[in-house]
Enzyme design. Structure first.
Site, PDB file in Angstrom:
ATOM      1  N   LYS A 166       0.840  -1.209   0.000  1.00  0.00           N
ATOM      2  CA  LYS A 166       0.000   0.000   0.000  1.00  0.00           C
ATOM      3  C   LYS A 166       0.869   1.251   0.000  1.00  0.00           C
ATOM      4  CE  LYS A 166      -1.630   1.507   4.146  1.00  0.00           C
ATOM      5  NZ  LYS A 166      -1.287   2.897   4.519  1.00  0.00           N
ATOM      6  N   ASN A 167       1.874   1.271   0.857  1.00  0.00           N
ATOM      7  CA  ASN A 167       2.649   2.495   1.026  1.00  0.00           C
ATOM      8  C   ASN A 167       3.638   2.747  -0.107  1.00  0.00           C
ATOM      9  OD1 ASN A 167       1.215   3.085   3.281  1.00  0.00           O
ATOM     10  ND2 ASN A 167       2.784   2.406   4.736  1.00  0.00           N
ATOM     11  N   CYS A 171      -3.825  13.409  13.529  1.00  0.00           N
ATOM     12  CA  CYS A 171      -3.948  12.007  13.148  1.00  0.00           C
ATOM     13  C   CYS A 171      -3.894  11.191  14.435  1.00  0.00           C
ATOM     14  CB  CYS A 171      -2.781  11.675  12.239  1.00  0.00           C
ATOM     15  SG  CYS A 171      -2.514   9.938  11.962  1.00  0.00           S
ATOM     16  N   ASP A 199       5.382   0.418  11.753  1.00  0.00           N
ATOM     17  CA  ASP A 199       4.127  -0.190  11.302  1.00  0.00           C
ATOM     18  C   ASP A 199       3.988  -1.659  11.722  1.00  0.00           C
ATOM     19  OD1 ASP A 199       3.449   2.213  10.153  1.00  0.00           O
ATOM     20  OD2 ASP A 199       3.928   1.620   8.103  1.00  0.00           O
ATOM     21  N   ARG A 221       2.027  14.554  13.234  1.00  0.00           N
ATOM     22  CA  ARG A 221       2.384  14.342  11.834  1.00  0.00           C
ATOM     23  C   ARG A 221       2.334  15.615  10.975  1.00  0.00           C
ATOM     24  NH1 ARG A 221      -0.277   8.893   9.660  1.00  0.00           N
ATOM     25  NH2 ARG A 221       1.503   8.960   8.275  1.00  0.00           N
TER      26      ARG A 221
HETATM   27  C1  EPZ Z   1       4.816   6.714   6.097  1.00  0.00           C
HETATM   28  O1  EPZ Z   1       4.143   7.834   6.645  1.00  0.00           O
HETATM   29  C2  EPZ Z   1       3.816   5.584   6.056  1.00  0.00           C
HETATM   30  N1  EPZ Z   1       2.691   6.000   5.225  1.00  0.00           N
HETATM   31  C3  EPZ Z   1       3.373   5.234   7.465  1.00  0.00           C
HETATM   32  O2  EPZ Z   1       2.497   4.112   7.377  1.00  0.00           O
HETATM   33  C4  EPZ Z   1       4.595   4.877   8.305  1.00  0.00           C
HETATM   34  O3  EPZ Z   1       4.190   4.630   9.625  1.00  0.00           O
HETATM   35  C5  EPZ Z   1       5.617   6.008   8.264  1.00  0.00           C
HETATM   36  O4  EPZ Z   1       5.932   6.324   6.876  1.00  0.00           O
HETATM   37  C6  EPZ Z   1       6.912   5.675   8.980  1.00  0.00           C
HETATM   38  O5  EPZ Z   1       7.502   4.533   8.427  1.00  0.00           O
HETATM   39  C7  EPZ Z   1       2.791   5.951   3.902  1.00  0.00           C
HETATM   40  O6  EPZ Z   1       3.815   5.596   3.341  1.00  0.00           O
HETATM   41  C8  EPZ Z   1       1.599   6.335   3.102  1.00  0.00           C
HETATM   42  P1  EPZ Z   1       7.159  10.025   7.967  1.00  0.00           P
HETATM   43  P2  EPZ Z   1       4.775   9.279   6.579  1.00  0.00           P
HETATM   44  O7  EPZ Z   1       7.078  11.304   7.215  1.00  0.00           O
HETATM   45  O8  EPZ Z   1       5.493   9.440   5.301  1.00  0.00           O
HETATM   46  C9  EPZ Z   1       7.625  13.319  11.373  1.00  0.00           C
HETATM   47  C10 EPZ Z   1       0.624   2.765   7.967  1.00  0.00           C
HETATM   48  O9  EPZ Z   1       0.109   2.254   9.008  1.00  0.00           O
HETATM   49  N2  EPZ Z   1       7.506  14.320  10.307  1.00  0.00           N
HETATM   50  O10 EPZ Z   1       8.303   9.118   7.699  1.00  0.00           O
HETATM   51  O11 EPZ Z   1       3.700  10.237   6.911  1.00  0.00           O
HETATM   52  C11 EPZ Z   1       6.325  12.553  11.599  1.00  0.00           C
HETATM   53  O12 EPZ Z   1       5.431  13.275  12.414  1.00  0.00           O
HETATM   54  C12 EPZ Z   1       1.215   4.151   7.995  1.00  0.00           C
HETATM   55  O13 EPZ Z   1       0.634   2.202   6.871  1.00  0.00           O
HETATM   56  C13 EPZ Z   1       7.695  15.664  10.595  1.00  0.00           C
HETATM   57  O14 EPZ Z   1       7.969  16.034  11.741  1.00  0.00           O
HETATM   58  O15 EPZ Z   1       5.794   9.208   7.793  1.00  0.00           O
HETATM   59  C14 EPZ Z   1       6.830  11.276  12.211  1.00  0.00           C
HETATM   60  O16 EPZ Z   1       7.029  11.471  13.577  1.00  0.00           O
HETATM   61  C15 EPZ Z   1       0.909   4.966   9.158  1.00  0.00           C
HETATM   62  N3  EPZ Z   1       7.565  16.567   9.589  1.00  0.00           N
HETATM   63  C16 EPZ Z   1       8.185  11.064  11.525  1.00  0.00           C
HETATM   64  O17 EPZ Z   1       8.539  12.329  10.977  1.00  0.00           O
HETATM   65  C17 EPZ Z   1       7.271  16.193   8.309  1.00  0.00           C
HETATM   66  O18 EPZ Z   1       7.172  17.076   7.437  1.00  0.00           O
HETATM   67  C18 EPZ Z   1       8.176  10.047  10.384  1.00  0.00           C
HETATM   68  O19 EPZ Z   1       7.109  10.354   9.510  1.00  0.00           O
HETATM   69  C19 EPZ Z   1       7.117  14.846   8.019  1.00  0.00           C
HETATM   70  C20 EPZ Z   1       7.233  13.916   9.040  1.00  0.00           C
END
Ligand code: EPZ
Length: 428
Positions: A22-23, A125, A315, A130
């Site tokens: 999915k991701n 969320c 995840d 996030r």
């Molecule tokens: C991706 O989310 C996945 N979603 C998530 O899967 C997964 O948990 C996550 O990566 C971490 O592996 C998809 O790929 C669609 P991040 P993403 O940006 O890209 C912080 C599932 O269950 N952050 O790597 O949104 C954020 O808050 C889901 O399938 C900022 O601070 O995750 C988090 O603490 C849920 N500023 C950390 O970074 C930003 O601009 C990692 O988030 C972006 C992120």
């Protein structure tokens, strides 16, 4: 609203087909905005989130032809042909973005191709705040002018984006993906430092290369992209879903079964394998998949700490915790990626688990047996952890709010039932 009922105590045996990730699928679909030619994606899973992304792309002017001549009765492994001959609209509306945060992945491609994008801010969320600041600062570094107005990110780059040196202060999967897609059409060279190395990010980069992008360092922390004037059509098969793989590996382990996971890859889940082996689970690579069993011996407590890839995936944290609730001894599980990702804990405790949360760590003391209960959860992985717990519990577990599961697990009840689980979906 649908519910899933599990009556535990049946060891799973047999084989489970693993779908495309999915991701990976969501950013790959967004990448279709980068070219006027057709991007064909195969091995797409049949999930609600994929449909949501298809709706969003259709609003933006992408023509999507679906042909589902796929194995497994036409359910799994769909193929989409996505053609963004012209961008009809550059707004991703609140109604779609609030349903699925990954909608924000259209920001980079829209900006790069059309010079403008208006994307709703996703808002809060269930698993954490996030923010999208890293997405925005990367695009700003490439010359985009960004404003936040009325809950929307309004970004413009009338003269196109420019290559830049982007250093991410923390690893972000989504920000890396947005930057990769934007840089593929930017003028000049972009370097991403501290880029996310997740297999889904690498899969996107490989697809972009097939579309004519020039990318060096795929799957590494430093990635260099030399922008092209235009990209072209391509065919790309989505990487197997490592989280679906890991989830069913735990289903086999928690039920004391012996299951073959087909169509997936061992190298995608190495950090999980290491922890599962410590916990007493047998897991090995076989042709076209992975075999997982726990026919002999008890589960043992093992520690895990979530980290960006190649570390233990956030995840998989909830599912691993479900496994540890019935292990001998204690386990410490630490969540470092999201600040609020222990919502499954009170629900697991309602089933008889012994879990104490201290800040970002949870101490799980294994109990001999869980007992079924009505439960619910507020996100996808938390929900599936309750199904896993239900497989090991005595009596009946009823999981409410099944729509969370339908966002990320294709036909979960059918896949588990085919291996002997007593599980059914009830529609009201
Ligand atoms: C991706 O989310 C996945 N979603 C998530 O899967 C997964 O948990 C996550 O990566 C971490 O592996 C998809 O790929 C669609 P991040 P993403 O940006 O890209 C912080 C599932 O269950 N952050 O790597 O949104 C954020 O808050 C889901 O399938 C900022 O601070 O995750 C988090 O603490 C849920 N500023 C950390 O970074 C930003 O601009 C990692 O988030 C972006 C992120």
């Amino acid at each position: 609203m649908d519910r899933i009922v599990v009556r535990g105590g049946k060891p799973l045996t047999g084989s489970i087909p693993i779908g495309g990730a999915k991701n990976a699928s969501l950013p790959l679909m967004a990448a279709s905005l980068l070219t006027e030619e057709t991007l064909t994606l195969s091995n797409l899973p049949h999930l609600v989130d994929i449909t949501t992304m298809a709706h969003l792309l259709a609003e933006l002017g992408v023509d999507i032809a679906m042909n589902g001549h796929a194995p497994n009765g036409g359910h799994a492994g769909r193929t989409f042909e996505l053609t963004a001959a012209a961008i009809a609209n550059t707004t991703a509306p609140y109604d779609l973005v609030r349903k699925m945060r990954a909608s924000v992945l259209v920001l980079g491609p829209l900006l790069a191709r059309a010079g403008a994008a208006r994307v709703s801010l996703p808002g809060g969320c269930a698993i954490g705040t996030r923010p999208v600041d890293l997405h925005l600062s990367a695009l700003a570094k490439m010359g985009a002018v960004i404003d936040i107005r009325e809950g929307y990110v309004e970004a413009t780059a009338p003269k196109g984006l420019k290559g830049a040196n982007i250093v991410f202060p923390m690893v972000s999967v989504g920000a890396t993906e947005n930057a990769l897609m934007a840089a593929a059409l930017a003028d000049g060279e972009t370097t991403l430092t501290n880029a996310a190395r997740e297999p889904e990010v690498a899969d996107l980069a490989r697809c972009l290369v097939a579309m004519g992008a020039d990318i060096e360092g795929i799957g590494r922390g430093t990635v260099t992209i030399r922008g092209q004037k235009a990209l072209h059509g391509a065919h790309h098969a989505v990487v197997p879903d490592r989280i679906e793989t890991g989830t069913y590996a735990i289903a086999a382990a928690i039920s004391g079964g012996d299951v073959t996971l087909k169509g997936t890859r061992f190298d995608l889940i190495e950090a999980l394998v290491e922890v599962l082996r410590k916990a007493g689970v047998e897991i090995s690579e076989i042709p076209d998949g992975i075999r997982v069993s726990r026919a002999n011996g008890a589960l043992r407590g093992a520690d895990a700490m979530t980290e960006p890839y190649p570390g233990f995936p956030t995840d998989m944290q909830a599912q691993f915790m479900a496994l540890m609730t019935v292990a001998e001894g204690a386990s410490m599980i630490t969540e470092t990626i999201f600040e609020n990702r222990f919502m499954h804990v009170p629900e697991l405790c309602r089933m008889g688990a012994n879990v104490n949360v201290h800040g970002s760590s949870a101490i799980v003391r294994g109990v001999p047996k869980l007992s079924g209960a009505p439960v619910m959860a507020t996100d996808l992985r938390a929900s599936v952890s309750l199904i896993l717990a239900g497989l090991a519990a005595s009596g009946e577990t009823v999981i409410n709010r099944v729509y969370h599961l339908d966002r990320g697990y294709e036909r979960i009840e059918e896949k588990l039932a085919a291996c002997g689980a007593d599980i059914e979906r009830l529609s009201d």
